[in-house]
Design an enzyme around this catalytic site. Structure first.
Site: not given
Ligand code: PLP
Length: 401
Positions: A73, A326
């Site tokens: 993400g 944290c």
């Molecule tokens: C988890 C998350 C991400 C990041 O995704 P990853 O695959 O862990 O890099 C980005 N935006 C939101 C809202 C998320 O909950």
């Protein structure tokens, strides 16, 4: 290693569905070819990638050609923001919100040091945006509006299409971080105002390290990861074949389960939430009561520390989250809850429970049996119970019990 736990931290990551594991396994063993190779052994893998692309596209109502596979993400968010700016070099303004994930927020902060101006829209006490503030911030210089679909900490859902309409009126591109929303809210890109949309595998029962970025046909896109001609030149790097196959399968399962799972999760979430706030004094739900994901509840327990609650829950094998990072020994309260303007006492004692389709009634019963005792014990240790002023003073002086 601890194996069995009551996992109520599904907004952080999810269990990989066994069907997903089964689907991806052959690509770790027998079918290890490179889909970009000329020979049949590699080429046949390319067919599986196309099938996964079709499955992911179907989940969000997109066309296959509009899906780019990414590593996560975070990469999706980074590439969408950079692509939007590269495509419109003359525009130097970005609009986002104060409550985005660090994958958007920290990119925007860096862009501020590179000559871009960024508007961070505020939220109200219930975590909602003010569309008038958005309207007032949009100018002809706005290259991009990047706003999350649903908040990972509170579950609050933003009015994406209304935001998109306003962005279009001012000629700005619209990117949505939908990592928390895909699979929980049904969406259709064909009738949407969204130009780019990020999703991530490990938030929807696929493994970590795979994601996708939707880019609407016709939106100019420049690659963020520059290399070979994979993903039609839009994302270099050899395909993560097992991950892509897994994401495809997970997307198919999400589509299958969406309605039934979300109804069930909402029922369990509501029962957990309602029982906690009626049996435990001095606590309240953070976020909007209805404009919210079906699986998330964020509850503030006054006069105690969220981290202390988490540690106690952990001793019972219950996983939740405080949403606060944290960092280097200093306990910073969550930027999301702070932006909502929550009172100090609630800010520090907030806990997020996030459910999945694997959550059971029995697990909720167990949490409900344990939580009142935990809160009571921690409050008994806090000398300033029901005394905001004294509690605040203690915090200011840095005295921690
Ligand atoms: C988890 C998350 C991400 C990041 O995704 P990853 O695959 O862990 O890099 C980005 N935006 C939101 C809202 C998320 O909950």
């Amino acid at each position: 290693m601890q194996k069995n736990c009551i996992f109520l931290d599904n907004n952080a990551t999810t269990k990989v569905d066994l069907e997903v594991v089964e689907a991806m396994l052959p690509y770790l063993t027998d079918y290890y070819g490179n889909p970009s190779s000329m020979h049949t052994f590699g080429g046949q893998v390319g067919k599986s990638i196309n099938e996964a692309r079709r499955q992911v596209a179907a989940l969000i109502g997109a066309d296959e050609s509009e899906i780019i596979f990414t590593s996560c993400g975070t990469e999706g968010d980074n590439s969408a923001i950079r692509a939007a700016l590269l495509a419109q070099p003359e525009k130097r303004h970005i609009i986002t919100t104060q409550v985005e994930h660090p994958a958007v927020l920290n990119v925007c902060k860096q862009l501020e040091t590179q000559g871009y101006s960024v508007t961070y829209l505020s939220v109200n006490l219930q975590g909602q945006l003010d569309l008038d503030e958005l309207e007032a911030s949009l100018t002809g210089n706005t290259a991009l509006v990047t706003i999350m679909y649903a908040n990972n900490e509170t579950g609050v859902v933003f009015p994406i299409e209304q935001i998109g309409l306003r962005s279009k009126e001012h000629g700005a591109l619209f990117h949505v971080d939908a990592v928390q929303a895909v699979g929980k809210i049904s969406m259709n890109m064909k009738t949407s105002t969204v130009d780019m949309l990020t999703l991530s595998g490990h938030k929807l029962h696929a493994p970590k390290g795979i994601g996708a970025l939707y880019v609407r046909r016709g939106v100019r896109f420049r690659p963020f990861i520059i290399g070979g001609q994979q993903e039609r030149g839009r994302r270099g790097g050899t395909h993560n074949v097992p991950g892509i196959v897994a994401l495809g399968k997970a997307a198919e399962l999400e589509m299958l389960h969406l309605e039934e799972a979300t109804t069930r999760e909402k029922r369990l979430r509501d029962r957990l939430e309602r029982t906690l706030i009626t049996t435990i004094p001095d606590c309240e739900v953070n976020g909007h009561p209805t404009q919210r994901l079906p699986n998330t509840t964020n509850i503030g327990f006054k006069y105690i520390e969220g981290e202390a609650i988490l540690l106690s829950l952990n001793q019972y094998g219950i996983c939740a989250s405080s949403g606060s990072a944290c960092t280097s020994g200093s306990l910073e309260p969550s930027h999301v809850l702070r932006a909502m303007g929550l009172p100090y006492t609630t800010l520090h004692g907030s806990i997020r429970f996030s459910l999945s389709r694997y959550t059971t009634d029995a697990e909720i019963d167990e949490v409900l049996a344990i939580m009142p005792g935990i809160v009571e014990r921690l409050r008994a240790l806090s000398p300033f119970r029901s005394d905001d002023a004294g509690w605040l003073k203690e915090r200011e002086l840095g005295v921690r019990s």
